[in-house]
Write a protein that holds these residues in place. Structure first.
Motif, short mmCIF file in Angstrom:
data_model
loop_
_atom_site.label_atom_id
_atom_site.label_comp_id
_atom_site.label_asym_id
_atom_site.label_seq_id
_atom_site.Cartn_x
_atom_site.Cartn_y
_atom_site.Cartn_z
N HIS B 33 -8.51 7.66 1.54
CA HIS B 33 -7.25 7.37 0.87
C HIS B 33 -7.59 6.84 -0.52
O HIS B 33 -8.35 5.88 -0.65
CB HIS B 33 -6.46 6.33 1.66
CG HIS B 33 -5.25 5.81 0.94
ND1 HIS B 33 -4.94 4.47 0.82
CD2 HIS B 33 -4.27 6.48 0.26
CE1 HIS B 33 -3.81 4.33 0.13
NE2 HIS B 33 -3.39 5.53 -0.24
N LEU B 77 0.65 -1.67 0.14
CA LEU B 77 -0.35 -2.51 0.81
C LEU B 77 0.10 -2.88 2.23
O LEU B 77 -0.71 -2.97 3.15
CB LEU B 77 -0.56 -3.78 -0.02
CG LEU B 77 -1.94 -4.40 -0.09
CD1 LEU B 77 -3.02 -3.39 -0.44
CD2 LEU B 77 -1.93 -5.54 -1.13
N VAL B 80 -0.74 0.05 4.28
CA VAL B 80 -2.20 0.11 4.43
C VAL B 80 -2.65 -0.89 5.49
O VAL B 80 -3.48 -0.58 6.35
CB VAL B 80 -2.89 -0.18 3.07
CG1 VAL B 80 -4.35 -0.52 3.25
CG2 VAL B 80 -2.73 1.01 2.13
N ASP B 81 -2.09 -2.08 5.44
CA ASP B 81 -2.48 -3.11 6.41
C ASP B 81 -2.01 -2.76 7.82
O ASP B 81 -2.73 -2.95 8.80
CB ASP B 81 -1.90 -4.47 6.00
CG ASP B 81 -2.60 -5.05 4.78
OD1 ASP B 81 -3.71 -4.57 4.46
OD2 ASP B 81 -2.05 -5.97 4.15
N ILE B 85 -5.98 1.06 6.88
CA ILE B 85 -6.51 2.23 6.19
C ILE B 85 -7.54 1.81 5.14
O ILE B 85 -7.18 1.20 4.12
CB ILE B 85 -5.38 3.04 5.50
CG1 ILE B 85 -4.33 3.49 6.51
CG2 ILE B 85 -5.96 4.23 4.72
CD1 ILE B 85 -4.77 4.53 7.52
N SER B 87 -9.58 2.02 1.91
CA SER B 87 -9.10 2.70 0.71
C SER B 87 -10.15 2.65 -0.39
O SER B 87 -10.96 1.74 -0.45
CB SER B 87 -7.79 2.07 0.24
OG SER B 87 -6.78 2.24 1.24
N ARG B 109 -9.53 -6.76 0.99
CA ARG B 109 -9.46 -5.69 1.99
C ARG B 109 -10.69 -4.79 1.94
O ARG B 109 -10.71 -3.73 2.56
CB ARG B 109 -8.19 -4.86 1.76
CG ARG B 109 -6.95 -5.62 2.18
CD ARG B 109 -5.68 -5.04 1.60
NE ARG B 109 -4.51 -5.80 2.07
CZ ARG B 109 -4.10 -6.95 1.54
NH1 ARG B 109 -4.76 -7.49 0.53
NH2 ARG B 109 -3.05 -7.58 2.03
N TRP B 111 -11.74 -2.85 -0.32
CA TRP B 111 -11.56 -1.53 -0.93
C TRP B 111 -12.76 -1.23 -1.83
O TRP B 111 -13.32 -2.13 -2.46
CB TRP B 111 -10.29 -1.51 -1.80
CG TRP B 111 -9.02 -1.41 -1.03
CD1 TRP B 111 -8.85 -1.66 0.31
CD2 TRP B 111 -7.74 -1.06 -1.56
NE1 TRP B 111 -7.53 -1.48 0.64
CE2 TRP B 111 -6.83 -1.12 -0.48
CE3 TRP B 111 -7.27 -0.73 -2.81
CZ2 TRP B 111 -5.47 -0.83 -0.63
CZ3 TRP B 111 -5.91 -0.44 -2.97
CH2 TRP B 111 -5.03 -0.49 -1.89
N PHE B 269 -0.06 7.81 7.27
CA PHE B 269 -1.06 6.92 7.86
C PHE B 269 -1.04 7.01 9.39
O PHE B 269 -2.09 6.99 10.04
CB PHE B 269 -0.82 5.48 7.41
CG PHE B 269 -1.16 5.22 5.95
CD1 PHE B 269 -1.97 6.10 5.23
CD2 PHE B 269 -0.68 4.09 5.31
CE1 PHE B 269 -2.28 5.87 3.89
CE2 PHE B 269 -1.00 3.83 3.97
CZ PHE B 269 -1.79 4.73 3.26
#
Lengths: 307, 310
Positions: B33, B77, B80-81, B85, B87, B109, B111, B269
């Protein structure tokens, strides 16, 4: 009596193209009473990011980051790499789909592609029922400004390169970006081609007259082409599939009225060969190959049918 | 060392003849992602109009993108959380220095930062080699200073721009993957002047909200359909030919972070989390695995066909 006085510089009609209209010509007929001949031409063009001085480039092309169709600035490789996807992955996915469906397939290759990527040529030659010549490169085209000798040399160089790299004879031509001059059909005939595919002209093969007499224009409609429908028009892949199916239904029905029809499917490795879109190819071919009224043949075979 | 033209960067071998690529734990399709978190100058250098709509400052353009960072990013976000995911942010690196809240949320996170240039209205077209070298030096300095001492491993050129030197300068600055090349469903070797290893990382203009929703006219539902259609096919083809593949879902807070898009982002997702064959991971992890396990054999196989350009 003529009322219209055409401007002297205008060329009003395409040279060598007989004017003919459905309902006013003998109907075309296919062997065994079939109603629709379908051919599949897969394009494997190579895009050249650095084009030699003097080569003619298209003013607009599909592919790249988004909706832009003008030439990318040097240093942006989005269009180069999107078109190259057809050669690394897309064409092989479409060839596998055609093989699974059991449909014959022609593949169009260009001079730069087979010269730079011998394995592209050899692996296509091992899989394709017909090899078609696609000029020099995706973005090195035939067009206005070329002398007749330059154009003849362009055609010869491309033909010789594709034949040498594939070890196959060729009878068909499809110029990149459908680029032609007024001389192209004549030159193609003189260089031994039996058919060309750039004209989205008709629903049956058209034999040219005059100097180009004997060569066949085998139409590949824009609407049936993936690049035109999915990129130029921006249809969703589901709408494109619906359009193909509706077209097939209508052509089968029309054959009863105006005689047998031909549908030239024209698909690019970098377009329909993308994973998102490939299912359209799979479903459409599966439908056609089992249809009792459909004759599936290579474009060269369709061009050679009695007219 | 002589210039390598863009076509010559590519090392050709058809998918059908390549040595096999596999991913860890038997997964067959790696998906990364890539949220593009960008900064756009209010008045860009040279004062050019960002979209040719009105002269700079184009406040419609600027504020639309700024909204992506003020609200859209944070909404995304939350999705995503919810789906955990990993990223790989395609980042205007100015964000590291100038938007610490966003930087810290990404670092928290884990990333991965992929460079998307310093600022998205500052493309690097035609940059002289020394200035481009400085661009990469500054990029790495920003990451090491502001992002937990980490270096940047990949690049998606700002506004997808580059030069004939970009690949060579990337490896000079320790980078291993370049996402501007979308010519394959696997990472592929890219030739460099020094011979240092650089690979392409399949980014996407297909599964990408800007081309799909912003530049064209498709809907959020269509984005979801495209994701499913592509990845379903990749899974099927990988099962059939044993070749593991890569897909990228590229988003932008100013498009996918809009409130009407959230349910579609969540649908994407949820789909990614619905099949154990999918390796949802970061671009750097894909690059590392490919370089460690597949690069040498894939390169050797392509060159063995005596079709290498010299």
């Amino acid at each position: 009596m003529t009322i219209i006085q055409n401007p002297p510089e205008a060329v009003v009609f395409a040279p060598g193209l007989p004017l003919a209209y459905d309902g006013h010509r003998d109907p075309w007929a296919l062997p065994d009473g079939k109603k629709l001949a379908v051919s599949l031409l897969l394009h494997a063009p190579s895009y050249q990011d650095d084009v030699p001085r003097g080569a003619i480039k298209p003013l607009m092309m599909q592919g790249g980051v988004g909706r832009e169709t003008s030439e990318p600035r040097h240093g942006q490789v989005a269009r180069l790499s999107q078109w190259d996807f057809g050669l690394t992955v897309g064409i092989w996915r479409l060839l596998a789909i055609a093989k699974d469906a059991g449909t014959p397939v022609a593949v169009a290759l260009d001079q730069e592609g087979v010269g730079r990527m011998p394995r592209l040529a050899s692996e296509v030659a091992a899989r394709a029922d017909e090899i078609v010549v696609r000029g020099r490169a995706a973005n090195m085209i035939i067009g206005a400004g070329m002398s007749r000798d330059e154009e003849r040399q362009y055609i010869r160089d491309a033909r010789d390169a594709v034949m040498a790299a594939t070890g196959r004879s060729v009878a068909g031509w499809f110029g990149p970006e459908r680029g032609q001059t007024s001389d192209t059909p004549l030159l193609l005939r003189e260089e031994g081609f039996a058919w060309f595919g750039e004209w989205p002209l008709d629903e049956r093969p058209v034999e040219l007259s005059d100097g180009a007499s004997g060569i066949v224009a085998l139409s590949h409609p824009l609407e049936a082409e993936d690049m035109f429908s999915l990129y130029t028009r921006g249809l969703s892949f589901l709408d494109y599939e619906r359009l193909l199916n509706d077209s097939i239904d209508q052509l089968l029905a029309d054959a009863e009225v105006v005689g047998a029809r031909h549908l030239g499917l024209s698909w690019f490795g970098w377009v329909l060969g993308q994973a998102s879109f490939a299912a359209v190819a799979e479903r459409v071919l599966a439908r056609l190959v089992h249809h009792p009224d459909v004759l599936f043949a290579t474009p060269g075979q369709v061009a050679a049918l009695p007219r | 060392m002589s210039l390598i033209l863009n076509n010559e960067r590519l090392v050709y071998e058809p998918m059908v003849t390549r040595p096999q690529v596999t991913w860890p734990e038997g997964r067959t399709v790696a998906v990364w992602h890539a949220p593009n978190v960008e900064h756009y100058d209010f008045v860009p250098p040279g004062g050019a109009s960002p979209q040719g709509r009105v002269a700079a400052p184009d406040v419609q353009h600027y504020m639309h993108r700024a909204a992506g960072n003020r609200t859209g990013f944070w909404r995304m976000l939350r999705a995503v959380d919810a789906y955990d995911i990993p990223s790989t942010v395609s980042l205007s690196l100015a964000v590291l220095e100038e938007m610490p809240e966003i930087r810290d949320a990404m670092l928290a996170r884990d990333w991965e930062v992929m460079s998307h240039g310093i600022s998205n209205l500052r493309p690097i077209y035609d940059l002289p080699e020394e200035e481009e070298r400085e661009f990469f030096a500054v990029s790495q300095r920003l990451a090491r200073t502001y992002y937990g001492g980490r270096s940047i491993r990949g690049l998606l050129g700002p506004k997808i721009s580059g030069t004939d030197n970009t690949c060579d300068l990337m490896v000079e600055h320790g980078m291993t993957y370049h996402a501007d090349w979308i010519h394959d469903e696997q990472p592929r070797p890219l030739r460099t002047r020094s011979g240092a290893r650089l690979i392409s990382m399949p980014y996407s203009y297909m599964l990408n909200d800007v081309p799909l929703l912003h530049a064209k006219h498709y809907s959020g539902e269509y984005f979801v359909a495209m994701v499913k259609s592509q990845i379903d096919r990749l899974l099927r083809d990988a099962d059939r030919d044993g070749q593991a593949r890569v897909a990228c879902v590229a988003t932008h807070p100013f498009v996918m972070g809009q409130p009407g898009m959230q349910k579609h982002l969540e649908a994407i997702f949820a789909y990614l989390r619905s099949d154990d064959r999918i390796w949802v991971t970061r671009a750097g992890d894909i690059a590392d695995h490919y370089l460690d396990h597949h690069y040498e054999r894939q390169l050797a196989s392509a060159l063995a066909a005596s079709e290498a350009l010299t």
